[in-house]
Design a protein around this motif. Structure first.
Motif, PDB file in Angstrom:
ATOM      1  N   LYS B 212     -19.020  36.143  -4.674  1.00 38.55           N
ATOM      2  CA  LYS B 212     -19.834  35.085  -4.079  1.00 38.55           C
ATOM      3  C   LYS B 212     -20.096  33.950  -5.052  1.00 38.55           C
ATOM      4  O   LYS B 212     -20.259  32.806  -4.633  1.00 38.55           O
ATOM      5  N   ILE B 213     -20.149  34.240  -6.323  1.00 35.45           N
ATOM      6  CA  ILE B 213     -20.516  33.156  -7.233  1.00 35.45           C
ATOM      7  C   ILE B 213     -19.425  32.118  -7.342  1.00 35.45           C
ATOM      8  O   ILE B 213     -19.670  30.980  -7.722  1.00 35.45           O
ATOM      9  N   ALA B 214     -18.204  32.497  -7.006  1.00 34.07           N
ATOM     10  CA  ALA B 214     -17.117  31.518  -7.069  1.00 34.07           C
ATOM     11  C   ALA B 214     -16.904  30.851  -5.722  1.00 34.07           C
ATOM     12  O   ALA B 214     -15.809  30.375  -5.437  1.00 34.07           O
ATOM     13  N   LEU B 215     -17.939  30.794  -4.928  1.00 30.67           N
ATOM     14  CA  LEU B 215     -17.820  30.246  -3.569  1.00 30.67           C
ATOM     15  C   LEU B 215     -17.217  28.853  -3.564  1.00 30.67           C
ATOM     16  O   LEU B 215     -16.345  28.543  -2.748  1.00 30.67           O
ATOM     17  N   ALA B 216     -17.668  28.009  -4.458  1.00 27.29           N
ATOM     18  CA  ALA B 216     -17.183  26.626  -4.464  1.00 27.29           C
ATOM     19  C   ALA B 216     -15.667  26.594  -4.661  1.00 27.29           C
ATOM     20  O   ALA B 216     -14.940  25.815  -4.013  1.00 27.29           O
ATOM     21  N   GLN B 217     -15.177  27.452  -5.547  1.00 24.17           N
ATOM     22  CA  GLN B 217     -13.750  27.448  -5.825  1.00 24.17           C
ATOM     23  C   GLN B 217     -12.960  27.860  -4.594  1.00 24.17           C
ATOM     24  O   GLN B 217     -11.946  27.253  -4.256  1.00 24.17           O
ATOM     25  N   TYR B 218     -13.453  28.892  -3.932  1.00 23.15           N
ATOM     26  CA  TYR B 218     -12.741  29.327  -2.726  1.00 23.15           C
ATOM     27  C   TYR B 218     -12.755  28.248  -1.664  1.00 23.15           C
ATOM     28  O   TYR B 218     -11.771  27.988  -0.982  1.00 23.15           O
ATOM     29  N   LEU B 219     -13.924  27.603  -1.532  1.00 26.73           N
ATOM     30  CA  LEU B 219     -14.012  26.574  -0.504  1.00 26.73           C
ATOM     31  C   LEU B 219     -13.019  25.443  -0.788  1.00 26.73           C
ATOM     32  O   LEU B 219     -12.313  24.969   0.105  1.00 26.73           O
ATOM     33  N   LEU B 220     -12.972  25.024  -2.041  1.00 27.07           N
ATOM     34  CA  LEU B 220     -12.089  23.911  -2.362  1.00 27.07           C
ATOM     35  C   LEU B 220     -10.635  24.295  -2.240  1.00 27.07           C
ATOM     36  O   LEU B 220      -9.792  23.499  -1.837  1.00 27.07           O
ATOM     37  N   TRP B 221     -10.314  25.518  -2.590  1.00 33.11           N
ATOM     38  CA  TRP B 221      -8.906  25.923  -2.588  1.00 33.11           C
ATOM     39  C   TRP B 221      -8.381  26.140  -1.186  1.00 33.11           C
ATOM     40  O   TRP B 221      -7.293  25.683  -0.836  1.00 33.11           O
ATOM     41  N   VAL B 222      -9.181  26.866  -0.404  1.00 29.34           N
ATOM     42  CA  VAL B 222      -8.647  27.337   0.889  1.00 29.34           C
ATOM     43  C   VAL B 222      -9.024  26.414   2.037  1.00 29.34           C
ATOM     44  O   VAL B 222      -8.200  26.126   2.903  1.00 29.34           O
ATOM     45  N   PHE B 223     -10.277  25.937   2.034  1.00 28.49           N
ATOM     46  CA  PHE B 223     -10.762  25.277   3.245  1.00 28.49           C
ATOM     47  C   PHE B 223     -10.773  23.767   3.160  1.00 28.49           C
ATOM     48  O   PHE B 223     -11.015  23.103   4.157  1.00 28.49           O
ATOM     49  N   LEU B 224     -10.517  23.215   2.005  1.00 32.60           N
ATOM     50  CA  LEU B 224     -10.545  21.759   1.930  1.00 32.60           C
ATOM     51  C   LEU B 224      -9.332  21.106   2.603  1.00 32.60           C
ATOM     52  O   LEU B 224      -9.489  20.129   3.327  1.00 32.60           O
ATOM     53  N   PRO B 225      -8.100  21.623   2.397  1.00 34.96           N
ATOM     54  CA  PRO B 225      -6.975  20.954   3.045  1.00 34.96           C
ATOM     55  C   PRO B 225      -7.066  21.078   4.561  1.00 34.96           C
ATOM     56  O   PRO B 225      -7.543  22.086   5.090  1.00 34.96           O
ATOM     57  N   ASP B 226      -6.586  20.037   5.232  1.00 36.55           N
ATOM     58  CA  ASP B 226      -6.639  20.127   6.694  1.00 36.55           C
ATOM     59  C   ASP B 226      -5.383  20.818   7.221  1.00 36.55           C
ATOM     60  O   ASP B 226      -4.524  21.232   6.453  1.00 36.55           O
ATOM     61  N   SER B 227      -5.281  20.910   8.535  1.00 38.90           N
ATOM     62  CA  SER B 227      -4.272  21.808   9.106  1.00 38.90           C
ATOM     63  C   SER B 227      -2.841  21.375   8.789  1.00 38.90           C
ATOM     64  O   SER B 227      -1.963  22.214   8.595  1.00 38.90           O
ATOM     65  N   GLU B 228      -2.625  20.047   8.676  1.00 38.32           N
ATOM     66  CA  GLU B 228      -1.249  19.633   8.377  1.00 38.32           C
ATOM     67  C   GLU B 228      -0.861  20.035   6.978  1.00 38.32           C
ATOM     68  O   GLU B 228       0.255  20.484   6.720  1.00 38.32           O
ATOM     69  N   GLN B 229      -1.810  19.866   6.055  1.00 37.00           N
ATOM     70  CA  GLN B 229      -1.483  20.178   4.673  1.00 37.00           C
ATOM     71  C   GLN B 229      -1.391  21.669   4.452  1.00 37.00           C
ATOM     72  O   GLN B 229      -0.706  22.125   3.536  1.00 37.00           O
ATOM     73  N   ARG B 230      -2.060  22.447   5.283  1.00 36.33           N
ATOM     74  CA  ARG B 230      -2.056  23.883   5.052  1.00 36.33           C
ATOM     75  C   ARG B 230      -0.684  24.473   5.221  1.00 36.33           C
ATOM     76  O   ARG B 230      -0.351  25.494   4.611  1.00 36.33           O
ATOM     77  N   SER B 231       0.135  23.853   6.077  1.00 40.38           N
ATOM     78  CA  SER B 231       1.465  24.421   6.282  1.00 40.38           C
ATOM     79  C   SER B 231       2.330  24.276   5.027  1.00 40.38           C
ATOM     80  O   SER B 231       3.295  25.005   4.844  1.00 40.38           O
ATOM     81  N   GLN B 232       1.947  23.340   4.144  1.00 40.61           N
ATOM     82  CA  GLN B 232       2.735  23.166   2.924  1.00 40.61           C
ATOM     83  C   GLN B 232       2.242  24.032   1.787  1.00 40.61           C
ATOM     84  O   GLN B 232       2.892  24.109   0.752  1.00 40.61           O
ATOM     85  N   LEU B 233       1.091  24.640   1.958  1.00 39.01           N
ATOM     86  CA  LEU B 233       0.507  25.395   0.855  1.00 39.01           C
ATOM     87  C   LEU B 233       0.652  26.887   1.078  1.00 39.01           C
ATOM     88  O   LEU B 233       0.851  27.341   2.196  1.00 39.01           O
ATOM     89  N   VAL B 234       0.529  27.625  -0.013  1.00 42.75           N
ATOM     90  CA  VAL B 234       0.571  29.084   0.088  1.00 42.75           C
ATOM     91  C   VAL B 234      -0.865  29.569   0.102  1.00 42.75           C
ATOM     92  O   VAL B 234      -1.556  29.526  -0.915  1.00 42.75           O
ATOM     93  N   LEU B 235      -1.300  30.023   1.249  1.00 45.21           N
ATOM     94  CA  LEU B 235      -2.698  30.415   1.411  1.00 45.21           C
ATOM     95  C   LEU B 235      -2.776  31.879   1.781  1.00 45.21           C
ATOM     96  O   LEU B 235      -1.773  32.469   2.192  1.00 45.21           O
ATOM     97  N   PRO B 236      -3.949  32.497   1.711  1.00 38.30           N
ATOM     98  CA  PRO B 236      -4.063  33.918   2.065  1.00 38.30           C
ATOM     99  C   PRO B 236      -3.555  34.163   3.474  1.00 38.30           C
ATOM    100  O   PRO B 236      -3.806  33.376   4.379  1.00 38.30           O
ATOM    101  N   PRO B 237      -2.836  35.257   3.671  1.00 34.45           N
ATOM    102  CA  PRO B 237      -2.244  35.518   4.988  1.00 34.45           C
ATOM    103  C   PRO B 237      -3.334  35.847   6.002  1.00 34.45           C
ATOM    104  O   PRO B 237      -4.411  36.315   5.633  1.00 34.45           O
ATOM    105  N   PRO B 238      -3.061  35.632   7.270  1.00 34.14           N
ATOM    106  CA  PRO B 238      -4.072  35.918   8.283  1.00 34.14           C
ATOM    107  C   PRO B 238      -4.342  37.407   8.372  1.00 34.14           C
ATOM    108  O   PRO B 238      -3.440  38.219   8.243  1.00 34.14           O
ATOM    109  N   ALA B 239      -5.599  37.730   8.601  1.00 34.93           N
ATOM    110  CA  ALA B 239      -5.981  39.138   8.676  1.00 34.93           C
ATOM    111  C   ALA B 239      -5.587  39.704  10.031  1.00 34.93           C
ATOM    112  O   ALA B 239      -5.441  38.982  11.011  1.00 34.93           O
ATOM    113  N   HIS B 240      -5.445  41.004  10.060  1.00 36.53           N
ATOM    114  CA  HIS B 240      -5.117  41.659  11.316  1.00 36.53           C
ATOM    115  C   HIS B 240      -6.382  41.754  12.159  1.00 36.53           C
ATOM    116  O   HIS B 240      -7.396  42.280  11.731  1.00 36.53           O
ATOM    117  N   VAL B 241      -6.311  41.222  13.356  1.00 27.78           N
ATOM    118  CA  VAL B 241      -7.500  41.187  14.211  1.00 27.78           C
ATOM    119  C   VAL B 241      -7.476  42.365  15.155  1.00 27.78           C
ATOM    120  O   VAL B 241      -6.463  42.675  15.756  1.00 27.78           O
TER     121      VAL B 241
END
Lengths: 576, 300
Positions: B212-241
């Motif tokens: 939890k203490i690294a919340l800012a880092q996670y937010l900036l890394w994963v959630f800052l790019p918008d949907s178009e840019q996300r397709s170009q990045l390597v992000l955590p895979p979707p979880a099994h629902v």
């Protein structure tokens, strides 16, 4: 005509793509109506008698009771006759398969007549049967051409003898046996242009002659509108006249020209003119069916003298007419007749396939059965005109109301009951006070949000290979396997699916037919596994593809085998 | 290069459940609501700083209601608010300074006035999401001619799921899907099935914080790019629902069950009468095969 008993031959399967199956001759006896018997007909240098039946043509040698040659009409593609000049009077039947049978009419006096009679009868009967057989074949071919997956399945299963053609088509041709035409084949017929005769503009030939250009469309329009002309054509061409001569005579005849005054010349078309007159008269007598369009009924109708004036109708006799009047009348009559024929030809199209035999015997306007139905038709027409569907009260079907007793069940949805953490009220109060205290003096301190170690560990977790990134780096399987292998796998799945569908549809096994089928399907499955699946597996192994692509297929087949095994043991137990 | 006419709106929904955060402050004093809000502010500032046309909104989700932290009504007050809005002393971009101070002030107000009653201790997340959707809708209507908008919602969730909000939640999710609005979820404590579904349906990202203490880092890394840019990045895979349904009688999650054809309620066992709509069912029993009688051989 006497009815004869004869041996029936079952029809061959006309499946063009399947390997030729040997025809099965079932020896059932059948009595069929004989339409024509011709004696002294030789076939292959043997004397005999030719019989034309309701559904087949057969020939038996002299003195014997059986038939050596028998062809159902649906097998015959066309008939050929020897030219008139030849000494031998022959008739040849060409079958769909390419074989041909020749009959030699050997009666010295009546050979030609016999042959003509046989030929005419065949001419009338063949078209009836041709359509039936072809339709099924055409449908099958069309289905195979339109759907490449189906075609591949057909090739995999039927051509390689895994299942038979009948089983393959068993479930797929359901629509064909119904009387309704499928949507694909139900194209709209093109009507006849009213001006088709006017389109044949004659061109001057340069030297006092006229040139008429006839296309097949125009010829077809003429035939459809004037069936009398069609009959003349079929009678005379190609025996008496060539086509060119026929049409030349046609255009020269007064039948075609405007004056149409019957000079009684020896014209083949003078009969047509008389027939047309008859047809027109009967049309007029028939009257108009639709009461809303019938102008004659709008006249004043009087009951008797003294109850309203009835004007004497002008005499319609031809005696006092001037020449001009009569030619006008002729033209008008001709126009009316032509329009009536064009309209009738358009509406007659639906009856053409079934009615070709009788078409030649009646011209248009005669002998249609609408005379009987006058009053109900009128009522229907009136009803249609005065009622509007939109204005009727809606007749909704009565529905049953949904009656839910415990509707709150839907509200919680698929969230399972979880044990909630129980917080005492004291805890709540403490927590709220704590937070309130903390946030009372909240000032954002954006330069100290997190330490660099925390940040770098987070980055490490998010980088490929980190804690959070497991399970996402797998390549999709369709990128690792070459596309031809993928295609082959798809074909295997489609074929296996079809076989398994046949297999599983046999259960529960109630009848002996299903028993045989299930045994046959099991052997089919084994054969499929041997001939198709195992080579594919070996091919995969040779190419060093590590992924197990055929595991699921084998699992499905194994389930089928075990089910069969269970069923077989149960059957054995029941029998003992 | 993003077109200048495209507006990117990010709505951050922060779960400020006082009970959970109060307990959290006692569990882990180094990560409290203040730290969380700092991280959220960093994220908001970064988003605004990326492009001039980016917009931001922050909603605080509470036990009783949802509050807009930014933008709020006191903004744009003009010169009268000059004292409150301290002019930035460190040369910060004016917009960011205004946003930060607005958020801070609002959250102070919200939490000072908060009164929690015993029976409602759950966060009103569905309501906050609905407010976010309405805000997005309003902003998209107020655009100038020719401007397009792309919006997404980021949910920072702290407390557990509330089962009573299921229907509202699903409605919000489907509405967002229809409007092409992504819902991302950043979960601090326990996994939330509803948010997993939301992310799966709308196409957003779901992440459970390992630290939890690294919340800012996670937010900036994963959630800052918008949907178009996300397709170009390597992000955590979707979880099994887990999309299994729960049966209506026991609320167990089942894979294969019985469904009433009239009212569509799901049961784990067959019963001849549906308890919800009271329709009677008939099921054909498999036919019993009569054993054949054996012929007794008569002794000769």
């Amino acid at each position: 005509m006497s009815a004869l008993k004869l041996c029936n031959a079952a029809e061959e399967d006309l499946d063009v793509l399947a390997p030729r199956t040997v025809p099965i001759r079932a020896m059932a006896s059948l009595s069929e109506e004989v339409l024509l018997v011709v004696k002294k007909v030789r076939q292959r240098k043997q004397d005999g008698t030719l019989y034309l039946m309701a559904e087949r043509i057969a020939w038996g040698p002299e003195g014997k009771d059986r038939f050596t040659v028998s062809h159902p009409y649906s097998d015959i593609r066309c008939q050929k006759i020897s030219p008139d000049g030849k000494a031998k009077v022959q008739l040849q039947l060409v079958l769909h398969t390419g074989e041909s049978t020749t009959f030699h009419f050997a009666n010295e006096n009546t050979a030609l007549k016999d042959r003509e009679a046989a030929k005419e009868l065949l001419q009338q009967l063949l078209p009836k049967f041709k359509k039936k057989a072809n339709k099924e074949l055409e449908e099958k071919n069309r289905m195979l051409q339109e759907d490449p997956v189906l075609f591949q399945l057909y090739k995999d299963l039927v051509v390689s003898q895994v299942i038979s053609a009948e089983e393959f088509w068993a479930n797929r041709l359901g629509g064909l046996n119904n009387a309704e035409p499928t949507p694909y084949t139900d194209k709209q017929e093109v009507g006849i242009s009213g001006a088709f005769l006017a389109d044949i503009r004659p061109q001057t030939d340069g030297c006092n002659g006229l040139r008429y250009n006839l296309t097949t469309d125009i010829i077809e329009s003429i035939f459809r509108t004037y069936p009398a002309v069609k009959q003349k054509y079929s009678e005379n061409v190609p025996h008496n006249l060539t086509e060119k001569e026929f049409w030349t005579r046609f255009f020269q005849s007064h039948y075609f020209h405007r004056d149409r005054i019957n000079t009684g010349t020896q014209d083949i078309f003078s009969e047509c003119a008389k027939q047309d007159e008859k047809g027109l008269k009967s049309l007029v007598n028939k009257g108009v069916k639709n009461p809303l369009v019938d102008l004659l009924s709008l006249e004043d109708k009087t009951l008797d003298e003294g109850y309203g004036m009835k004007q004497a109708l002008p005499s319609t006799s031809n005696t006092n007419k001037t020449v001009k009047e009569s030619s006008n009348a002729a033209i008008i009559k001709r126009f009316n007749h032509h329009s009536a024929m064009v309209l009738a030809a358009g509406s007659r199209k639906n009856e053409v396939p079934a009615d070709q035999a009788s078409e030649t015997s009646s011209t248009d306007g005669n002998s249609r059965d609408s005379d009987f139905f006058q009053p109900p038709v009128k009522k229907v027409k009136l009803q249609e005109a005065i009622e509007y569907e939109d204005l009727q009260r809606e007749n909704r079907q009565k529905t049953v109301a949904l009656n839910l007793k415990k509707s709150d069940r839907y509200a919680h949805g698929p969230v399972p009951l979880q044990s909630q953490k129980y917080t005492t009220s004291q805890d709540i109060i403490n927590a709220v006070n704590c937070i309130r205290h903390e946030m009372a003096n909240y000032k954002p301190n954006l330069t100290q949000v997190m330490s660099s170690t925390a940040a770098s560990s987070a980055i490490a977790a998010l980088s490929p290979g980190g804690v959070l990134m497991q399970g996402g780096a797998q390549q999709a399987i369709n990128q690792m396997v070459p596309s031809d292998i993928q295609g082959e796998l798809k074909h295997l799945y489609v074929a296996a699916g079809e076989l398994l569908r046949h297999f599983w549809s046999c259960f529960p096994v109630n009848t002996s037919f299903l028993e045989e089928k299930v045994i046959k399907m099991k052997s089919n499955l084994e054969r499929f596994q041997m001939t198709k699946l195992s080579p594919f597996k070996e091919k995969l192994q040779r190419q060093y593809l590590g992924t197990n692509l055929t595991g699921h297929l084998e699992e499905m087949l194994q389930t089928a085998y075990s089910k069969f095994h269970i069923w077989q043991t149960r059957r054995m137990m029941r029998k003992t | 290069m993003a077109s200048e006419d495209e507006v990117n709106l990010l709505v951050i929904v922060v779960d400020v459940n006082p009970i959970w955060w109060g307990q959290q402050a006692q569990r882990e004093p180094q990560f409290t609501l203040s730290k969380c809000l700092d991280a959220v502010m960093v994220m908001g500032n970064s988003h605004l700083a990326l492009t001039r046309t980016n917009k931001l909104a922050v909603i605080a989700s509470h036990c009783q209601d949802s509050h807009f932290l930014y933008p709020n009504k006191s903004l744009g007050g003009g010169d009268g608010a000059a004292d409150d809005v301290s002019s930035s002393r460190d040369g910060k971009y004016e917009l960011l300074a205004v946003a930060n101070s607005a958020i801070a002030e609002e959250i102070r107000n919200v939490l000072s006035k908060a009164e929690v009653r015993g029976n409602s201790t759950d966060t009103l997340l569905a309501g906050s999401l609905a407010k976010a959707l309405c805000y997005i809708h309003r902003v998209s209507k107020e655009l100038e001619v020719g401007q397009e908008i792309k919006s997404r919602i980021l949910v920072i969730k702290a407390a557990e799921d509330c089962a009573l909000q299921y229907m509202n939640f699903m409605n919000v999710i489907f509405a967002a899907q229809k409007q092409n609005i992504l819902i991302d979820a950043c979960v601090l404590d326990s996994d939330s099935g509803l948010l997993q579904q939301a992310c799966d349906i709308t196409g957003g990202l779901y992440l459970k914080m390992p630290q939890k203490i690294a919340l800012a880092q996670y937010l900036l890394w994963v959630f800052l790019p918008d949907s178009e840019q996300r397709s170009q990045l390597v992000l955590p895979p979707p979880a099994h629902v887990d999309y299994r349904a729960a049966c209506f009688c026991h609320r167990n999650l089942i894979e294969i069950g019985y469904v009433c054809s009239v009212c569509l309620s799901i049961f784990c066992n067959f019963s001849p009468i549906c308890t919800t709509c009271e329709t009677a069912f008939k099921i054909q029993l498999p036919q019993m095969v009569k054993p054949k009688k054996k012929k007794l051989k008569m002794p000769a």
